[in-house]
Enzyme design. Structure first.
Site: not given
Length: 595
Positions: A328, A332, A380
Site C-alpha cells: 500500500c 503497515w 489506530r
C-alpha cells in the site's frame, strides 16, 4: 547479516484452557498487551520492553522453524529498517525435522544483504521488498510503495511531512550516508535507486506487483510525497505484471467501528477528490474468477476484501513460478491485512505451516505480520481505525471452499454442506423481519487500464546474484514431486456479530469513555467479541480451522485490548487539524488516551 539454520520447535503445545474457551498460545496475551501499549521499533529493543520483544521474536523463529529451513537477515537496532523485525526471516524451503540436520542455504546471504541495503532507499520509509510467505516455492512479499523525490532528497524532512507532523517524525529519520550523498549528485538518481529495487524483485523471482493505493501518488499538504510503479514515467517496471487494486486506507475503518463493527453494506466513496487510481487488472488474471470487476465501486467492504483475496490466491496458485508483491503506501495497514489473510487461508488449506495449530498460527501472524512489521495499533485504536480487528473478525467471510487454494478436483470431491438450516440461519431469518435501510447507492463509472507497455531505457550498477526464486523452486520441486469516506449503505445485510445472544448481556465491561451515552463494547446480543457458538451442521476442515483461529483471537482480544472508543478531537475537524499542527511543531506533546 548471517545465515542461520532454522531453530527446532519448542517442546509442548498451547496450554489447555478451561470451559469452552479456545486454546490459547502461551504469550499471546503478553503480545497483545505490548502491541496495544506501544509501536514496535527495532532500535528500542532494550530494557523491560526489549525483553518482551525478544521473547516475541524468538517465538516467531521457533514457529517458522517447525516447517521451514531459513536464513536470517540481521536488522539489529533497525540498521536496515526501523520498523522491520530485528531478525527478518528468509524462508528457503519446506523441510522436516530430519532435513534440518542437513540444512544447506540456497542463498548468498552477504550479497543479499548488500542488495537489500542498496534497494531500501527506493521505497517509502526504507521499507524494502521483503519475502514473508513461501508457497509452492514462490515468495509472497510485502513492502511500502516507491519513494518520491522528497524522501530521496531528504528523508528527515519527508518523514516530518508524511507523518502529518507527529512529534516522533524526526526520531524516525535515518542518517544520510556517503553513498546517499553520491546518489544525490548523480543525474540518474531514480535509475540507480529503483534499479536496485528491481534487482531485488528479480532476485526473489517476483513478477506480480499488487498496489492497494487509491491514489496514483500520495499527496500531503499539496506535495507528492510518494510514487508508485504504475505511474513511473520511465516505465522501469514494465517487465512486471502491475495490478492496481485500490482498497480503502485505515481511516475508512473508523466507519467500520462506528457501525458497530458491521462491514456488510459499508461502501467506500470513490468520488472523493484524492481518489485517482482506477482498478487495473490484466484480463488473463480475471477470466477464471467469474467476478464482474466493472462493479468494484459498488462493492461493500466484505465483497471487496473477498474478491481481492480471491484474486491474490489465484495469482499465487497459478502454474507459473513467479512470486507476488503486495503493498500500500507505508505497508503497515492494508498490506498486513492481506498478507495475514493469505497466510491464514493457505494454512487452513494445509498448504503452508502444516504443523502449526490454530493458536500457533494466530500468534505467528499477529506477531510477525502485524507487530514486528510496525503496525501502529496504539495510534489506530486512539482514532477508532480498527483495521487490525477487522482482519481477524473477517475470517468468518472466507471459510467456504471458494477461497481454497486446493485444486478444483479436490474441492469438487468435498461433501456439500449447505443442505438444511443451521441455528444461525434460523436466527438470521428472524431478524430479517425488522426491515431494511434505505439504499444510498449511486451510479459509478470505471476506467479500466492495462499494464504499462514498453520499458524505458535506464542504467544502474549491476549486482551479480543468482535469482533466489529459481533455487527455491528447484528445492520445492525436489521435495514435492460518518464522513465522506463512506456511502451508507446500499443494502441491508445482517452480520453474524449481531445475532441474538443465548446468554444475554456479556459479562465483559465496556472500555468506552464514561461520558459516552452508549457502549461500544458488548451490547445486548451484538458483541463483535462474542466467541462463536458451535454450529449444528458439520464443518469442513478449512472452516473448522479458521473458526478456531477467529475464536482464539476474539477471546484473547477481549481480555486484553477490547473494543475501544476513539477520543474526540477538541473542536471538530478544524480543531483536530490545528491540534495536529501544534504537536507537529513541537509546542505540545502527543496526547495519549487512557481507555
Amino acid at each position: 547479516m548471517a545465515g542461520a539454520r532454522a531453530a527446532a520447535a519448542a517442546s509442548g503445545g498451547p496450554s489447555a484452557s478451561s470451559g469452552n474457551q479456545p486454546p490459547q498460545e502461551p504469550g499471546l496475551g503478553e503480545l497483545l498487551e505490548e502491541f496495544s501499549r506501544t509501536q514496535y521499533r527495532a532500535k528500542d529493543c532494550s530494557g523491560t520492553g526489549g525483553s518482551k520483544v525478544e521473547r516475541i521474536e524468538k517465538r516467531c523463529l521457533e514457529l517458522f522453524g517447525r516447517d521451514y529451513c531459513y536464513s536470517v537477515i540481521q536488522n539489529v537496532n533497525g540498521d536496515i529498517c526501523g520498523h522491520y523485525p530485528q531478525h527478518i526471516v528468509f524462508l528457503e524451503y519446506e523441510s522436516s525435522e530430519k532435513e534440518k540436520d542437513t540444512f544447506q542455504s540456497t542463498v548468498q546471504v552477504s550479497k543479499l544483504q548488500d542488495l537489500v541495503n542498496r534497494s531500501k532507499t527506493a521505497r517509502c520509509r526504507g521499507r524494502f521488498v521483503c519475502p514473508v510467505i513461501l508457497f509452492k516455492g514462490k515468495h509472497i512479499c510485502r513492502s511500502a510503495t516507491l519513494a518520491g523525490w522528497g524522501e530521496l532528497y531528504g528523508r528527515t524532512g519527508y518523514n516530518y511531512i508524511f507523518s502529518g507532523g507527529a512529534d516522533d517524525a524526526w526520531a524516525d529519520s535515518e542518517d544520510i550516508t556517503e553513498e546517499d550523498c553520491a546518489l544525490r549528485s548523480d543525474t540518474h538518481l531514480f535509475d540507480k535507486v529503483r534499479g536496485y529495487d528491481i534487482k531485488l524483485l528479480r532476485y526473489l523471482s517476483v513478477k506480480y506487483i499488487c498496489d492497494l493505493m487509491v491514489e496514483n501518488k500520495k499527496v500531503k499538504f499539496g506535495m507528492n510525497v510518494t510514487s508508485s510503479e504504475k505511474v513511473d514515467k520511465a516505465q522501469r517496471y514494465a517487465d512486471f505484471t502491475l495490478l492496481s487494486i485500490p482498497y480503502p486506507g485505515c481511516e475508512f475503518f473508523k466507519e467500520y467501528k462506528d457501525r458497530d463493527y458491521m462491514a456488510e453494506g459499508l461502501i467506500f466513496n470513490w468520488k472523493q477528490d484524492y481518489v485517482d487510481a482506477p482498478l487495473s487488472i490484466p484480463d488473463f488474471l480475471t477470466c477464471s474468477l467469474n467476478i464482474d470487476w466493472s462493479q468494484y465501486q459498488s462493492w461493500d467492504l466484505v465483497q471487496q476484501t473477498q474478491n481481492y483475496l480471491k484474486l491474490l490466491l489465484s495469482i499465487i496458485n497459478s502454474d507459473d513460478d513467479s512470486g507476488l508483491l503486495v503493498h500500500c503506501i507505508s505497508g503497515w495497514d492494508r498490506t498486513p491485512l492481506f498478507i495475514s489473510l493469505l497466510r491464514l487461508s493457505l494454512w487452513a488449506d494445509g498448504l503452508i505451516h502444516t504443523s502449526l495449530k490454530p493458536a500457533e498460527i494466530l500468534y505467528l501472524t499477529v506477531a510477525y505480520d502485524w507487530f514486528l512489521f510496525g503496525h501502529m495499533l496504539v495510534d489506530r485504536l486512539s482514532k477508532g481505525e480498527e483495521i487490525f480487528f477487522f482482519c481477524f473478525n473477517f475470517l468468518k467471510h472466507i471459510i467456504s471452499e471458494e477461497f481454497s487454494a486446493l485444486k478444483t478436483q479436490r474441492r469438487k470431491s468435498l461433501p456439500a454442506r449447505d443442505a438444511g438450516f443451521t441455528l444461525e440461519d434460523i436466527c438470521m431469518l428472524r431478524r430479517k423481519d425488522r426491515g431494511s435501510t434505505t439504499s444510498l447507492g449511486s451510479d459509478f463509472s470505471l476506467v479500466m487500464e492495462s499494464s504499462p507497455g514498453a520499458a524505458g531505457s535506464f542504467t544502474y550498477e549491476a549486482v551479480e546474484l543468482l535469482p533466489a526464486g529459481a533455487q527455491t523452486q528447484a528445492a520445492w520441486r525436489k521435495s514435492h514431486s460518518s464522513s465522506p469516506q463512506s456511502v451508507l449503505w446500499n443494502r441491508a445485510q445482517l452480520s453474524e456479530d449481531r445475532l441474538p445472544s443465548h446468554h444475554g448481556l456479556g459479562e465483559a465491561k465496556s472500555s468506552s469513555s464514561s461520558s459516552s451515552n452508549h457502549s461500544d463494547f458488548f451490547r445486548m446480543g451484538s458483541s463483535p467479541l462474542e466467541v462463536p457458538k458451535p454450529r449444528l451442521a458439520a464443518l469442513s476442515e478449512r472452516e473448522t480451522r479458521l473458526q478456531e483461529v477467529r475464536s482464539a483471537f476474539l477471546a484473547a482480544y477481549s481480555s486484553t485490548v477490547g473494543l475501544r472508543a476513539a477520543a474526540p478531537s477538541p473542536s471538530g475537524a478544524i480543531g483536530g487539524l490545528l491540534e495536529q499542527f501544534v504537536r507537529g511543531v513541537g509546542l505540545r506533546g502527543t496526547s495519549s488516551s487512557t481507555l
